[in-house]
Design a protein around this motif. Structure first.
Motif, mmCIF file in Angstrom:
data_model
loop_
_atom_site.group_PDB
_atom_site.id
_atom_site.type_symbol
_atom_site.label_atom_id
_atom_site.label_comp_id
_atom_site.label_asym_id
_atom_site.label_seq_id
_atom_site.Cartn_x
_atom_site.Cartn_y
_atom_site.Cartn_z
ATOM 1 N N LEU A 31 0.832 -1.198 0.000
ATOM 2 C CA LEU A 31 0.000 0.000 0.000
ATOM 3 C C LEU A 31 0.872 1.255 0.000
ATOM 4 O O LEU A 31 1.548 1.545 0.993
ATOM 5 N N GLY A 32 0.867 1.963 -1.118
ATOM 6 C CA GLY A 32 1.544 3.254 -1.184
ATOM 7 C C GLY A 32 0.498 4.343 -1.126
ATOM 8 O O GLY A 32 0.387 5.169 -2.032
ATOM 9 N N THR A 33 -0.293 4.330 -0.056
ATOM 10 C CA THR A 33 -1.514 5.137 0.019
ATOM 11 C C THR A 33 -1.395 6.360 0.913
ATOM 12 O O THR A 33 -2.409 6.956 1.277
ATOM 13 N N GLY A 34 -0.176 6.737 1.288
ATOM 14 C CA GLY A 34 0.023 8.002 1.987
ATOM 15 C C GLY A 34 -0.283 7.952 3.470
ATOM 16 O O GLY A 34 -0.299 6.889 4.098
ATOM 17 N N PHE A 35 -0.561 9.134 4.029
ATOM 18 C CA PHE A 35 -0.660 9.312 5.474
ATOM 19 C C PHE A 35 -1.887 10.130 5.847
ATOM 20 O O PHE A 35 -2.516 10.757 5.001
ATOM 21 N N HIS A 36 -2.185 10.108 7.142
ATOM 22 C CA HIS A 36 -3.246 10.968 7.677
ATOM 23 C C HIS A 36 -2.671 12.385 7.792
ATOM 24 O O HIS A 36 -2.215 12.806 8.858
ATOM 25 N N ILE A 37 -2.714 13.106 6.696
ATOM 26 C CA ILE A 37 -2.072 14.423 6.637
ATOM 27 C C ILE A 37 -2.857 15.475 7.419
ATOM 28 O O ILE A 37 -2.315 16.183 8.276
ATOM 29 N N LEU A 38 -4.139 15.600 7.117
ATOM 30 C CA LEU A 38 -4.950 16.647 7.733
ATOM 31 C C LEU A 38 -5.798 16.138 8.892
ATOM 32 O O LEU A 38 -6.326 16.929 9.669
ATOM 33 N N ASP A 39 -5.954 14.832 9.000
ATOM 34 C CA ASP A 39 -6.658 14.252 10.149
ATOM 35 C C ASP A 39 -5.636 13.582 11.055
ATOM 36 O O ASP A 39 -5.718 12.404 11.375
ATOM 37 N N MET A 40 -4.662 14.369 11.502
ATOM 38 C CA MET A 40 -3.562 13.855 12.308
ATOM 39 C C MET A 40 -4.087 13.219 13.596
ATOM 40 O O MET A 40 -4.902 13.836 14.303
ATOM 41 N N PRO A 41 -3.654 12.010 13.922
ATOM 42 C CA PRO A 41 -4.146 11.336 15.130
ATOM 43 C C PRO A 41 -3.936 12.133 16.410
ATOM 44 O O PRO A 41 -4.725 12.009 17.344
ATOM 45 N N VAL A 42 -2.883 12.966 16.474
ATOM 46 C CA VAL A 42 -2.635 13.732 17.696
ATOM 47 C C VAL A 42 -3.796 14.670 18.008
ATOM 48 O O VAL A 42 -4.059 14.988 19.182
ATOM 49 N N ALA A 43 -4.545 15.078 16.991
ATOM 50 C CA ALA A 43 -5.675 15.991 17.205
ATOM 51 C C ALA A 43 -6.797 15.327 17.991
ATOM 52 O O ALA A 43 -7.656 16.013 18.555
ATOM 53 N N GLN A 44 -6.807 14.002 18.016
ATOM 54 C CA GLN A 44 -7.820 13.279 18.782
ATOM 55 C C GLN A 44 -7.395 13.087 20.235
ATOM 56 O O GLN A 44 -8.168 12.576 21.046
ATOM 57 N N ARG A 45 -6.181 13.505 20.568
ATOM 58 C CA ARG A 45 -5.649 13.247 21.909
ATOM 59 C C ARG A 45 -5.356 14.518 22.696
ATOM 60 O O ARG A 45 -4.901 14.437 23.843
ATOM 61 N N VAL A 46 -5.582 15.675 22.099
ATOM 62 C CA VAL A 46 -5.315 16.946 22.771
ATOM 63 C C VAL A 46 -6.656 17.640 23.023
ATOM 64 O O VAL A 46 -7.421 17.882 22.086
ATOM 65 N N PHE A 47 -6.928 17.972 24.313
ATOM 66 C CA PHE A 47 -8.240 18.446 24.718
ATOM 67 C C PHE A 47 -8.158 19.814 25.400
ATOM 68 O O PHE A 47 -7.201 20.094 26.123
ATOM 69 N N ASP A 48 -9.200 20.625 25.170
ATOM 70 C CA ASP A 48 -9.268 21.925 25.830
ATOM 71 C C ASP A 48 -9.816 21.768 27.249
ATOM 72 O O ASP A 48 -10.056 20.655 27.734
ATOM 73 N N ALA A 49 -10.043 22.892 27.924
ATOM 74 C CA ALA A 49 -10.479 22.860 29.323
ATOM 75 C C ALA A 49 -11.858 22.243 29.496
ATOM 76 O O ALA A 49 -12.201 21.745 30.585
ATOM 77 N N ASP A 50 -12.670 22.257 28.436
ATOM 78 C CA ASP A 50 -14.019 21.697 28.510
ATOM 79 C C ASP A 50 -14.094 20.253 28.028
ATOM 80 O O ASP A 50 -15.193 19.682 27.931
#
Length: 503
Positions: A345-364
């Motif tokens: 599979l030469g199908t690239g990466f999660h460029i704009l839906d980076m997994p780290v964005a699912q793990r960083v949360f605001d105060a709420d």
């Protein structure tokens, strides 16, 4: 007596408070740590889920893996490397450069390997990021997300793929223990990675079936071996290396003018067409490999070996996406099929839906993903309203199709360092970019993008997010980017003051 492993676990799971916590130890994380230390911050740590540093250059070890940016530009300006053996360095050399640089600047001892961030949440009560990891907990004044966009492989949801009886792997998770000699191989994808590994494996495999959803513009690669004499000159005369870097930067910026004014790309596109005509004589194959969009709309690819490899007798190009996998057969949307025992599979990466964005949360308790709703957004590609004291490296709106990631990264790192210096000298406890400032920047970017080749080139690319919006590209020159990020404006941020902040 406790088992030694239990002693290690007890030590590594302790809670620790630091001034800054960096997620990732690739080129972004290493660069961030260097710049933070130069800004006077020494209480910092990098967490890395793998057992070695290097990021994408650690993960991508596929045959033929190399940079598609000239080596002199693919390095930190403050840590030039006179030892590149090729004009476009290969993966082993780039990884070695990152290791050497991290060691030289004292960053390696700060890295906690085998430590994955599972959740990072902002707590306004103590103005700290609370970071849960697989090996304990950290609290931090600053959080730097440096995992990068070329990190998590994108695995396509092809019906039947999970039931394929042979070997399946993504190019960034290459199975070196799987012998391809004489194998019947299907390659899914024809992007930057496939352009490099297809020529490398073609001579070894029995049959190679390339499933190409979209034809790519591929230009000749001006790569060559760097002689010992030239490397000696670069070592002895640093000004020579700076001159080479500046010349390559100027050449790529000249190409960038065309990305902002697509009509100027016709001459470069003619070069791509000539490259295809001179290397692919079969008119049917040439038609299949001819793009129907403006050069630059997708990532620009460089190779002297890709087209020749596709003309070999053991290669079949299927100018179609994959519809399904049925047993050992890969079926194209156009009805073509191939019986294979290996799928790469030469199908690239999660460029704009980076997994780290699912793990960083605001105060709420809302994640970055929740805020973005499929369209990543950040002020100057670096800070996000609602996430105080946090920086995203190689973030949204900063991607270019013509320059080096290091040029983008260093502009961000300088901005981050200026922000931290002001924060500390002013006795701030928090800094949070004002929402109207972030919105105005995003509107400015979106207003400028429609005339660029990224939006007007007539293709669908990873520059476009799940909402069809370009959240990746910077619509101006990197010179303008550097000037824009060269100044930290305190008025762009809401802040609170705490005179007990460490200085």
């Amino acid at each position: 007596m406790p088992h030694p492993d239990s002693l290690t676990t007890a030590v590594t799971r302790e809670t620790r408070d630091v001034e800054a916590l960096v997620i990732g130890s690739g080129l972004s994380g290493i660069g961030a740590a260097i710049k933070l230390r130069q800004a006077g911050m020494h209480d910092l740590v990098l967490i890395e889920k793998a057992d070695d540093l290097g990021g994408t250059w650690r993960d991508n070890t596929y045959p033929g893996c190399a940079c598609d940016v000239p080596s002199a530009l693919y390095s930190y300006s403050f840590a030039p490397n006179p030892e590149w053996t090729r004009a476009f360095a290969g993966q082993p050399e780039i990884r070695a450069y990152l290791r050497t640089t991290a060691a030289a600047y004292g960053i390696t001892p700060l890295i906690r390997f085998g430590t994955e961030a599972t959740r990072a949440g902002w707590d306004p009560r103590d103005a700290r990021w609370h970071v849960e990891t697989t090996r304990g907990r950290y609290t931090a004044r600053f959080l730097i997300a440096a995992a990068g966009p070329w990190h998590e492989p994108l695995l396509p949801g092809i019906p039947g793929l999970a039931d394929f009886p042979g070997e399946v792997f993504h190019s960034s998770r290459w199975r070196h223990d799987h012998d391809l000699t004489g194998a019947r191989v299907a390659v899914v994808g024809s992007g930057a990675s496939a352009v490099q590994f297809v020529p490398a494996i073609q001579p070894r495999v029995g049959r190679l079936h390339l499933f190409q959803r979209t034809a790519q513009w591929v230009l000749p690669k001006p790569d060559h071996y760097v002689p010992h004499a030239e490397r000696w000159l670069m070592r002895r005369v640093p000004a020579a290396q700076r001159a080479l870097r500046n010349a390559e930067y100027a050449a790529m910026e000249a190409l960038g003018v065309g990305f902002r004014h697509p009509s100027l790309l016709r001459a470069v596109q003619r070069l791509g067409s000539l490259h295809l005509r001179t290397t692919v004589k079969d008119p049917r194959l040439r038609r299949a490999l001819t793009p129907d969009y403006t050069l630059g709309c997708k990532r620009l690819l460089l190779s002297n070996t890709y087209y020749p490899a596709l003309t070999r007798p053991n290669v079949t190009v299927h100018a179609t996406a994959v519809e399904s996998v049925q047993g050992s057969r890969v079926i194209g949307v156009d009805g073509s099929a191939a019986d294979v025992d290996t799928i790469i599979l030469g199908t690239g990466f999660h460029i704009l839906d980076m997994p780290v964005a699912q793990r960083v949360f605001d105060a709420d308790g809302a994640s970055l993903d929740d805020h973005w709703k499929g369209s990543p957004d950040a002020y100057l590609g670096t800070t996000v309203s609602g996430f105080p004291n946090a920086f995203i490296l190689l973030g949204p709106h900063l991607g270019t199709g013509h320059s080096s990631a290091y040029m983008v990264l260093e502009a961000q790192l300088d901005y981050m360092a200026r922000a931290v210096r002001h924060f500390r000298s002013a006795g701030w406890a928090t800094m949070d970019v004002r929402p109207e400032v972030q919105a105005a920047f995003n509107a400015e970017v979106q207003q400028a993008l429609p005339s660029t080749v990224y939006n007007a080139g007539g293709c669908s690319s990873y520059y476009l997010d799940s909402n069809g919006r370009n959240s990746f590209s910077w619509p101006w020159s990197t010179g303008r980017m550097r000037r824009r990020l060269a100044r930290f404006d305190p008025e762009a941020y809401d802040h609170s003051v705490d005179h007990s902040v460490r200085t």
